[in-house]
Design a protein around this motif. Structure first.
Motif, PDB file in Angstrom:
ATOM      1  N   LYS A   1     -15.427 -20.866  46.127  1.00 45.77           N
ATOM      2  CA  LYS A   1     -15.081 -20.528  47.507  1.00 45.77           C
ATOM      3  C   LYS A   1     -13.650 -19.994  47.585  1.00 45.77           C
ATOM      4  N   ALA A   2     -12.721 -20.701  46.944  1.00 46.95           N
ATOM      5  CA  ALA A   2     -11.315 -20.296  47.002  1.00 46.95           C
ATOM      6  C   ALA A   2     -11.134 -18.897  46.434  1.00 46.95           C
TER       7      ALA A   2
ATOM      8  N   TYR B   1     -10.385 -14.508  48.011  1.00 49.34           N
ATOM      9  CA  TYR B   1      -9.452 -13.494  47.522  1.00 49.34           C
ATOM     10  C   TYR B   1     -10.166 -12.302  46.913  1.00 49.34           C
ATOM     11  N   GLY B   2     -11.483 -12.263  47.078  1.00 44.77           N
ATOM     12  CA  GLY B   2     -12.198 -11.058  46.659  1.00 44.77           C
ATOM     13  C   GLY B   2     -12.970 -11.166  45.360  1.00 44.77           C
ATOM     14  N   ALA B   3     -12.987 -12.354  44.735  1.00 44.93           N
ATOM     15  CA  ALA B   3     -13.723 -12.467  43.471  1.00 44.93           C
ATOM     16  C   ALA B   3     -15.210 -12.616  43.756  1.00 44.93           C
ATOM     17  N   PRO B   4     -16.043 -11.823  43.106  1.00 43.55           N
ATOM     18  CA  PRO B   4     -17.489 -11.914  43.343  1.00 43.55           C
ATOM     19  C   PRO B   4     -18.106 -13.084  42.586  1.00 43.55           C
TER      20      PRO B   4
ATOM     21  N   LYS C   1      -5.464 -34.055  32.738  1.00 46.66           N
ATOM     22  CA  LYS C   1      -5.448 -33.624  34.144  1.00 46.66           C
ATOM     23  C   LYS C   1      -6.004 -32.210  34.277  1.00 46.66           C
ATOM     24  N   ALA C   2      -6.807 -32.011  35.311  1.00 46.93           N
ATOM     25  CA  ALA C   2      -7.439 -30.699  35.495  1.00 46.93           C
ATOM     26  C   ALA C   2      -6.423 -29.672  35.966  1.00 46.93           C
ATOM     27  N   ALA C   3      -6.736 -28.418  35.762  1.00 54.43           N
ATOM     28  CA  ALA C   3      -5.830 -27.324  36.139  1.00 54.43           C
ATOM     29  C   ALA C   3      -5.762 -27.208  37.660  1.00 54.43           C
ATOM     30  N   PRO C   4      -4.633 -26.755  38.204  1.00 52.47           N
ATOM     31  CA  PRO C   4      -4.539 -26.550  39.659  1.00 52.47           C
ATOM     32  C   PRO C   4      -5.453 -25.424  40.103  1.00 52.47           C
ATOM     33  N   LEU C   5      -5.821 -25.448  41.392  1.00 51.51           N
ATOM     34  CA  LEU C   5      -6.764 -24.496  41.921  1.00 51.51           C
ATOM     35  C   LEU C   5      -6.198 -23.071  41.876  1.00 51.51           C
TER      36      LEU C   5
END
Lengths: 382, 482, 108
Positions: free
Chosen positions: A112-113, A117-120, B478-482
């Motif tokens: 979703k994020a 920003y335009g990623a398909p 720890k997981a990567a930031p979004l």
């Protein structure tokens, strides 16, 4: 090395750091009509730019950087056109995998994020994922799918850029360690030492493109901005039969997996090894090798039999807010900095272009990332 | 490793050949807690390989000196009770000297206070067109085939290269009932005569050498000095070998015509290259010494490297021969025991001097042989462009030269630009020749450098390292930031 | 697979100075190969005339055993799920090995 007449007249721009961002900046500046030199303490693209996993993915790119990565993706695919030599950039789809409920949520969130920003990127069922990638673990619960994905052979980058830079008339000064920069109204004097002794370059403008060493370079100019150093472990197998055909990642961001045309499989994901900025990557952490390999062999069970040919380390730069540092060096006229894009190889060529556009006085294709915001920003967990 | 137990010990000796086995025995005698490891099933290394399990000696002929020495060493190791881990591959050595091994029961790690690296050598074979053909094997390889497997390379074998193995292999073939098509030696008779003084203390070897010459003459085997292989091609029924004359540097003499030989196997080898995988991985300082075989760890006479707690001994530290290796191994063990505080200065000095004297004569001979086996730059220059240099990746000489012309300045950059050295042999087969080829462009072997050492030291599978696990066992940071 | 065409089957095994272990058979690519217990698989195959073990990655050129000491990685075979240099694999009764190409074609 430049001849006497050049060095007395000086360069329009000297780029310090010959990785992807520095080389791309230099190339675009030269194409814009400037007289340019690139200086690196080693050979071109032998640090992060030459040793990274070569992943050209949107799944693992920061959401806000997706537009940049998409443009850079196209540049990598077209590398032969504008570099004259390719890096074997290969277009295959990318899947980001979820094996637990928590990871399923992450897949949805991340998709979703990035879509914003335009990623398909679409979220698909495990059945559909298995159609696309038959070798994936049967326990797959969900996957994010993106058609715009792929990989390059990072180790070819130096040769490609060297070719292009020399062809564009850029002076490539390798194995020359910059020691200090004197900046004033008349421009900059870049002092370096090489096997042949000490020398200096005069430059109207300087571009700091030193990756994890940007922190040191800014300090030469009296600017304090911390750059975090990640010591990433990478693992490559020997050539094996085809076992996968996409770029794979896991939703927690801790696996990158791809198989090259030559059959070797590259395993990455940012598992940390030992090292630091001054000494470089020293050695892998065994428990992190085990973790990375287990994740890889879980995602693609056929990998269990694959033999590892080589393990190495690469240094990656990260700023305090995990966004790039691209723009004017605060308080120093005609000094610029480009780097720390995290997944910087993916977006590198485009970041170099917009840096050059800014320096040439043109409107950059996309906004830069003002270094001044990082002044006084504390590094999380410092 | 996360779950694997790490056991402690004073000293791990990597390699149970003539140097390593003797080092382990001496270290134990000095009171150190020692572990001796080797990927082979028993001690002896390459030169003193045991017979395969299930084989026994027979026949009227008395066992060879190597068999006697090897069996004696193995018996001594067994009797001494030195802890041994045979059939185990060292795949990693951490900067804190932790040794990670893979054996039949999985991964195991040991934490010593010191490491003694006695990993011997690999063979150097200078590439020639057709060298990758099945049926073309190394010269040291042929020695292993004859002595350990008791097998001929072929009904009719051509033997070529440099060094003492040439006559040894040729005679081994005759003794085993095979034919030798020819012996091609890059060296001249004079080169051999120059080694005579070093043989003064070894009349037995002089005698053996003379016997070998007589046997070859009797069998009508052409022995061509200053000759090398121009090419090998597969033909109906076997191999056709073209031999050509070379000069003192090993470069082909253009004017001379080639001779053709027919055989069904070729045994070719041009010297030995010290194994520096472990010391390069640890980032010890290395230096290039052509007379010692090439790149070696920079070490003192007792085997101390630039890294505290890391010692080297035997041919892997620089070629001095199997006979000298034992004394060298013992010297390094004694130095280590002293450095670990288990030996008084007086005892150390006395043992060091005694072992040094013991080492001197066999080393003189070994080094003379090493001189015969040193890389010949002219022979490297004579490698045709289309010849494969990196066997694992099919990288030709032409591609290496092209990369050098494009600006590759050291072997690691060469590796990045051509894939030379990226295959599963990890550069062991090609690095010496690749370095020599690049040196012609960049001015020296030192400038060309050597491949950066990397784990794993030998290919290991993900399954071997990962072991048994479930998804929950994977330690997720720890997981990567979004 | 390159088989020897010599009719009078010259044996590469030199028995002058050794007594070999028990004569056994092992399977290579499903083919029964006569050998002696304890020999290396590479040597046993070589003695039976089977000299080509794999193809090189780019040129597809035939390759076989070369260094005989586990370094060069030319003589690799599959033994169960492990890929091993056949010069370091001892023959035992009932051993089954596969060459690289054979397994790849079998798995598909």
């Amino acid at each position: 090395m430049s001849d006497t007449s050049r060095s007395s007249a000086g360069y329009d721009a000297v780029v310090i750091g010959g990785g992807v961002m520095g080389c791309s900046t230099a190339l675009h500046l030269a194409q814009g009509g400037m007289r340019v030199a690139v200086v690196d303490r080693g050979p071109l693209c032998r640090e992060a730019s030459g040793v990274n996993a070569g992943t050209l993915t949107l799944h693992m790119t920061r959401a806000a950087l997706v537009p940049y990565a998409m443009r850079a993706w196209q540049m990598w695919m077209d590398a032969e056109k504008w570099l004259g030599m390719g890096v074997l950039a290969t277009h295959v789809p990318g899947l980001t995998l979820a094996f637990t409920e928590a990871e399923c949520e992450l897949v949805e969130l991340r998709a979703k994020a990035r879509r914003e920003y335009g990623a398909p990127i679409e979220v698909i069922t495990p059945a559909r994922a298995r159609e696309i990638e038959p070798g994936v673990h049967p326990g797959l619960l969900k996957a994010g799918y993106c058609d715009i994905d792929g990989f390059a052979s990072a180790y070819l980058t130096g040769r490609a850029f060297r070719h292009a830079l020399v062809g564009a008339g850029v002076d490539v000064i390798e194995n020359a360690a910059v020691e200090s920069i004197d900046s004033g109204d008349a421009g900059h004097t870049v002092r370096f030492s090489a096997a042949s002794g000490r020398a200096s370059l005069k430059a109207a403008r300087i571009v700091l493109a030193g990756g994890v060493w940007i922190e040191n370079m800014l300090a030469w100019l009296g600017v304090q901005i911390p750059i975090k150093v990640l010591i990433n472990q990478l693992i490559v197998t020997e050539r094996i039969r085809p076992v996968m055909r996409t770029v794979l990642s896991v939703a927690n961001g801790l696996l990158s997996l791809k198989q090259f045309a030559n059959g070797t499989v590259l395993i990455g994901g940012g598992w940390q090894g030992e090292g630091d900025r001054d000494r470089g990557g020293l050695e892998a952490r065994p428990q992190n090798l085990v973790g990375n390999m287990r994740l890889a062999a879980y995602a693609v069970p056929a990998l269990a039999e694959a033999r590892i040919a080589r393990i190495w380390l690469g240094l990656e730069a990260e700023t305090a807010d995990a966004m790039p540092i691209i723009g004017d060096v605060p308080g120093v006229p005609r000094a610029f900095v480009v780097g720390s894009a995290h997944s910087g190889y993916t977006s590198g060529p485009f970041m170099g272009r917009i840096m050059a556009q800014h320096i040439l006085g043109q409107q950059p294709d996309l906004p830069l990332f003002d270094p001044a915001r990082l002044l006084g920003m504390p590094m999380p967990g410092a | 490793m996360a779950e694997a137990q790490t056991s402690s010990v004073d000293l791990v000796v990597i390699g149970a050949g003539p140097a390593g086995a003797r080092a382990a025995l001496r270290a134990q005698a000095c009171g150190l807690d020692v572990l001796l490891v080797d990927e082979n099933p028993d001690a002896g290394g390459q030169v003193w390989r045991p017979l395969p399990l299930g084989f026994s000696r027979a026949g009227d002929a008395s066992p060879s000196p190597e068999a006697v020495q090897g069996d004696a060493l193995r018996a001594e190791v067994r009797k001494s009770g030195v802890r041994c881990l045979f059939g185990h591959k060292v795949w990693n050595v951490g900067s804190g000297l932790r040794i990670d091994l893979i054996g039949p029961d999985g991964v195991v790690s040991w934490q010593p206070r010191a490491v003694l690296v006695a990993t011997g050598t690999t063979e150097r074979v200078l590439p020639f067109p057709g060298w990758t053909q099945p049926g073309v094997i190394g010269l040291a390889a042929a020695t292993i085939l004859l002595k350990s497997q008791n097998m001929l390379p072929g009904r009719r074998t051509l033997v070529a290269g440099t060094g003492p193995l040439l006559l040894a292999v040729a005679n081994g073939i005759l003794k085993a009932g095979g034919e030798v098509a020819a012996v091609l030696d890059l060296a001249s008779r004079r080169d051999w005569l120059r080694t005579l003084p070093s043989l003064a203390a070894r009349p037995d070897l002089l005698w053996q050498g003379a016997q070998w010459q007589i046997a070859l003459r009797k069998a009508g085997v052409p022995v061509l000095y200053r000759h090398g292989i121009e090419s090998v091609e597969a033909v109906a029924g076997g191999l056709r070998i073209r031999a050509r004359q070379v000069d003192g540097a090993g470069a082909p003499v253009a004017s001379a015509s080639s001779r053709v030989f027919e055989a069904d196997a070729v045994a070719a080898g041009h010297g030995l290259v010290p194994g520096t995988d472990v010391t390069r991985l640890l980032r010890a300082r290395h230096r290039y010494d052509a007379a010692r075989g090439g790149w070696i760890a920079d070490a003192d006479a007792e085997g101390r490297t630039s890294l505290a707690g890391v010692y080297v001994a035997g041919d892997g530290a620089g070629i001095a021969g199997a006979a000298a290796a034992g004394a060298h191994g013992e010297m390094a063990a004694v130095a280590c025991a002293f450095d670990l505080g288990r030996l008084s200065a007086r005892d150390h000095a006395r043992e060091r001097d005694r072992l040094s004297a013991q080492w001197r004569k066999p080393a003189r001979f070994g080094r003379a042989m090493a001189g015969l086996m040193a890389l010949k730059q002219g022979a490297v220059a004579g490698i045709p462009p289309a010849t494969v240099v990196c066997r694992c990746e099919d990288v030709t000489r032409a591609e290496i030269d092209a990369a050098a012309r494009d600006g590759a300045r050291d072997v690691n950059q060469l590796k990045a630009w051509t894939r030379c050295g990226m295959g599963p042999c990890q550069g062991r087969t090609c690095s010496d020749v690749a370095g020599a080829l690049l040196a012609a462009h960049v001015g020296s072997r030192e400038a060309a450098g050597c491949f950066t050492g990397r784990a794993p030291l030998r290919p290991v599978s993900l399954a071997e390292v990962a072991g048994d696990y479930t998804y929950a066992d994977i330690p997720i940071p720890k997981a990567a930031p979004l | 697979m390159t088989q020897s065409s010599s009719p009078a089957t010259f044996s590469l095994r030199a028995d002058q100075a050794v007594r070999r272990g028990p004569a056994v058979h092992f399977l290579a690519d499903g083919v029964s190969v006569p050998a002696f217990e304890g020999e290396s698989v590479a040597a046993a195959l070589f003695a039976s005339g089977w000299r080509e073990l794999r193809r090189s990655p780019r040129d597809g050129a035939p390759r076989g055993m070369f260094c005989l000491m586990g370094s060069c990685q030319e003589c690799l075979v599959w033994v169960g799920s492990r890929k091993l240099p056949s010069c370091q694999v001892p023959v035992a009764a009932g051993l089954e090995i596969e060459t690289m190409a054979f397994r790849e074609q079998r798995i598909g």
